[in-house]
Design a protein around this motif. Structure first.
Motif, PDB file in Angstrom:
ATOM      1  N   PRO A  52       0.813  -1.223   0.000  1.00 43.70           N
ATOM      2  CA  PRO A  52       0.000   0.000   0.000  1.00 43.70           C
ATOM      3  C   PRO A  52       0.843   1.268   0.000  1.00 43.70           C
ATOM      4  CG  PRO A  52      -0.265  -1.272   2.057  1.00 43.70           C
ATOM      5  CD  PRO A  52       0.476  -2.130   1.112  1.00 43.70           C
ATOM      6  N   CYS A  53       2.025   1.209   0.589  1.00 41.39           N
ATOM      7  CA  CYS A  53       2.902   2.387   0.643  1.00 41.39           C
ATOM      8  C   CYS A  53       3.355   2.813  -0.750  1.00 41.39           C
ATOM      9  CB  CYS A  53       4.103   2.082   1.521  1.00 41.39           C
ATOM     10  SG  CYS A  53       3.645   1.208   3.025  1.00 41.39           S
ATOM     11  N   ASN A  54       3.330   1.894  -1.708  1.00 40.51           N
ATOM     12  CA  ASN A  54       3.786   2.191  -3.063  1.00 40.51           C
ATOM     13  C   ASN A  54       2.616   2.309  -4.052  1.00 40.51           C
ATOM     14  OD1 ASN A  54       6.192   1.832  -1.795  1.00 40.51           O
ATOM     15  ND2 ASN A  54       7.012   0.298  -3.191  1.00 40.51           N
ATOM     16  N   GLY A 120       9.587   2.890  -2.270  1.00 44.10           N
ATOM     17  CA  GLY A 120       9.208   3.651  -1.084  1.00 44.10           C
ATOM     18  C   GLY A 120       9.159   2.799   0.159  1.00 44.10           C
ATOM     19  N   CYS A 121       8.273   1.799   0.158  1.00 49.94           N
ATOM     20  CA  CYS A 121       8.128   0.975   1.351  1.00 49.94           C
ATOM     21  C   CYS A 121       9.489   0.356   1.709  1.00 49.94           C
ATOM     22  CB  CYS A 121       7.082  -0.106   1.115  1.00 49.94           C
ATOM     23  SG  CYS A 121       6.581  -0.925   2.656  1.00 49.94           S
ATOM     24  N   ASP A 122       9.654   0.091   3.002  1.00 46.25           N
ATOM     25  CA  ASP A 122      10.970  -0.134   3.612  1.00 46.25           C
ATOM     26  C   ASP A 122      12.000  -0.859   2.754  1.00 46.25           C
ATOM     27  OD1 ASP A 122       9.416   0.825   5.655  1.00 46.25           O
ATOM     28  OD2 ASP A 122      10.065  -0.654   7.118  1.00 46.25           O
ATOM     29  N   VAL A 193       4.088   6.267   2.209  1.00 43.03           N
ATOM     30  CA  VAL A 193       4.774   5.427   3.191  1.00 43.03           C
ATOM     31  C   VAL A 193       4.478   5.932   4.599  1.00 43.03           C
ATOM     32  CG1 VAL A 193       6.625   4.874   1.556  1.00 43.03           C
ATOM     33  CG2 VAL A 193       6.910   6.802   3.141  1.00 43.03           C
ATOM     34  N   CYS A 194       4.892   5.153   5.589  1.00 35.69           N
ATOM     35  CA  CYS A 194       4.741   5.552   6.991  1.00 35.69           C
ATOM     36  C   CYS A 194       5.217   6.998   7.163  1.00 35.69           C
ATOM     37  CB  CYS A 194       5.576   4.652   7.884  1.00 35.69           C
ATOM     38  SG  CYS A 194       5.003   2.946   7.925  1.00 35.69           S
ATOM     39  N   MET A 195       4.395   7.796   7.889  1.00 35.60           N
ATOM     40  CA  MET A 195       4.753   9.219   7.975  1.00 35.60           C
ATOM     41  C   MET A 195       5.532   9.550   9.239  1.00 35.60           C
ATOM     42  SD  MET A 195       2.059   8.987   9.892  1.00 35.60           S
ATOM     43  CE  MET A 195       0.654   8.478   8.941  1.00 35.60           C
TER      44      MET A 195
HETATM   45 FE1  FES Z   1       5.522   0.563   4.067  1.00 33.91          FE
HETATM   46 FE2  FES Z   1       6.004   1.647   6.582  1.00 33.91          FE
HETATM   47  S1  FES Z   1       4.973  -0.171   6.039  1.00 33.91           S
HETATM   48  S2  FES Z   1       6.601   2.304   4.630  1.00 33.91           S
END
Ligand code: FES
Length: 571
Positions: A52-54, A120-122, A193-195
């Motif tokens: 989802p972050c991407n 983006g995501c980790d 991504v996580c803010m």
């Molecule tokens: Fe994807 Fe934090 S879980 S950036």
């Protein structure tokens, strides 16, 4: 358009092979002039609904394409494996190296001259960079960007960080389960991504500090229209980079990695940056060592973002973002000269940067914490090192001696952590084994194990925890991580028993198991290796070849690069 490009080996040939490469591409409606010798730019996309972050990367890819066409290039988007940190089991980290292989082989096999990495995501950012570095074609990053600040009951809440806080509050009886569940929707209310300054925003910040993206890439919210403009400008820039032949190996020098170490301290970045930077350095042949991270240990924490501070990435963006941090480092003589994707020095990213909120990005002389970098620990419990994030730890616990309570694996910990009769006190040191690269497999983010319920209910919110695991970049506490070698590789961690005394000293960098050497020898003689039961596929390959955390947990046969041209055709 006369320069012979790599892509000419695919699209520039007036023969049967050239026909095949061009003709099948033309089924998408590309005109003849797409193949006139202009730079072919791959857009390496980790978009996925399961990451989802991407999920905003398809739109950003369109922005990149506009820029590439405008600059006279030919953009071609291709998918690679995507790693959804919150969705994959047993852990997305198991697959970082698989993504890196996918990226490397895709770039090498296709007729492209330069690459824009959309991640983006980790694990997506380091996986893409590792793969791109091993092929060493001109490459530049556009990150997803952070989600908008989480909002719940009139307050800002941060991805991950408030999950850990709220879940401890539920266990302590201070928050209802209904309230906890109600916070879900408010926490994640836009693409991105996580803010918090978790691993994703940490890696995006370090990408910017290493000059691998355009300035401001890290903090612009995912849904801010200026990110689309940044993608457009990045598309223009990669075409120029191909002509200027600026490759990852030109940018990823030792100086650039040290700038990343300093920036990681100043932003209060994730401990995961350590394994990712070590792995990336291995790809480009830079001798980055765990000890190099000590160079950040005296750098003050300037960015007041969760989990080390109180604000979120949206605030960091509006305060000026990474350029302000780089300016502070430059003005205090820390920033090292290093070439960027713009062709100049990283100092240009800092020039003229203005801070618009001194509480979000503190002045160097009035930081959130005076010495915020990661501490590297060594001793007979971690001969190859371990780390602790001092900015997110309890100062008093950074110098401590206590009795160990040992969990042999993650199932043991989950089954027993909430027992009312667990024999632990706030001074106990919790030890978790079996969570390293080989042992889990994949080195998951479980090092910040929960505080035992009976202590949470007494108001205890932190205690020393030691493991061979990682922890989420959004997590906090006095958590000693990445103990190397890991238990399943026969590291001394495997020998620890409940009741042993352990001494931790962040100031002297010590992590000692205070047990008689003869007793440890006897325990080792009785130890039986116990690797996870994977007999086939990628996981088997990973367990057989993964390096320990102090080498970045890369696969041994992926270290380094291969820039040889591919000359053979498939037909
Ligand atoms: Fe994807 Fe934090 S879980 S950036």
């Amino acid at each position: 358009m006369t320069k012979k490009r790599r892509s000419a080996g695919w699209y520039g040939k007036l023969d049967r092979d050239g026909f095949i490469h061009r003709s099948w591409m033309k089924n998408q409606g590309f005109p003849d002039h797409a193949f006139d010798g202009r730079p072919v730019i791959g857009i390496c996309n980790t978009w996925s609904e399961l990451t989802p972050c991407n999920s905003g990367l398809r739109e950003l890819a369109e922005g990149v394409k506009r820029g590439v066409w405008e600059a006279g290039g030919f953009p071609v988007e291709f998918p690679v494996m995507s790693l959804g940190e919150t969705q994959m089991k047993p852990t997305a980290m198991l697959f970082r190296n698989l993504l890196a292989m996918d990226v490397e082989e895709s770039i090498r096999a296709y007729g492209i001259d330069g690459v824009v990495l959309l991640g983006g995501c980790d694990k997506t950012t380091p996986g893409q960079l590792m793969g791109a570095a091993s092929v060493d074609l001109p490459s530049i990053v556009v990150s997803s960007g952070p989600m908008l600040n989480g909002k719940w009951q009139g307050k800002d809440i941060g991805s991950g960080t408030d999950v850990w806080k709220f879940s401890e509050a539920v266990r302590a009886g201070e928050m209802t389960l209904q309230d906890f569940m109600a916070a879900e929707s408010g926490m994640s209310r836009s693409k991105g991504v996580c803010m918090t300054m978790g691993t994703a925003s940490t890696m995006a910040s370090l990408v910017e500090a290493m000059g691998l993206s355009l300035p401001t890439n890290a903090a612009l919210p995912a849904v801010d229209s200026r990110r689309m403009a940044l993608a457009h400008l990045t598309g223009k820039r990669i075409v120029e980079m191909v002509d200027e032949d600026i490759k990852p190996s030109d940018v990823l020098t030792k100086a650039a990695f040290l700038n990343a170490v300093l920036a990681n301290a100043a932003v209060g970045g994730s401990t995961n940056a350590v394994v990712h930077l070590l792995a990336l350095a291995g790809r480009v042949g830079v001798d980055l060592m765990l000890e190099d991270f000590e160079q950040g240990s005296e750098i003050p924490l300037l960015v007041n973002c969760m989990p080390s501070g109180q604000y979120l990435m949206e605030d960091f963006c509006y305060a000026g973002g990474v350029p302000v941090v780089l300016r502070a480092l430059a003005e205090h003589g820390h920033l090292k000269r290093a070439k960027t994707v713009l062709g100049g020095d990283i100092g240009a990213y800092a020039d003229g940067a203005e801070c618009y909120n001194n509480d979000v990005i503190r002045p160097y002389e009035a930081p959130v914490k005076p010495a915020a970098g990661l501490r590297v620990l060594r001793g007979n419990l971690a001969p190859e090192g371990a780390i602790v994030k001092s900015s997110a730890a309890t100062d008093a616990l950074l110098e401590h001696e206590g009795e160990a309570f040992v969990f042999e694996n993650i199932e043991d910990m989950k089954a027993n952590i909430d027992r009312d009769d667990l024999p632990v006190t706030p001074e106990t040191i919790l030890v978790l084994k079996g969570c390293g690269p080989k042992g889990y497999p994949g080195m998951p983010e479980v090092g910040n194990m929960p505080i035992p319920k009976k202590l949470v209910q007494q108001g205890v919110r932190d205690m020393i925890r030691i493991s061979d695991a990682r922890m989420s970049g959004t997590a906090y506490g006095t958590v000693i991580l990445h103990v190397s070698p890991e238990a399943q590789a026969g590291g001394p961690l495997v020998l620890v028993q409940t009741g042993d005394r352990i001494r931790v000293s962040a100031s002297t960098g010590a992590l000692e198991l205070l047990v008689d050497p003869a007793e440890l020898d006897a325990r080792r003689a009785a130890w039986q290796p116990d690797l996870p039961d994977y007999t086939r596929g990628y996981a088997k390959l990973y367990i057989d070849h993964v390096l320990q955390a102090d080498r970045g947990a890369d696969l041994d046969f992926l270290v380094g690069k291969d820039t040889r041209p591919v000359t053979r055709e498939s037909h």
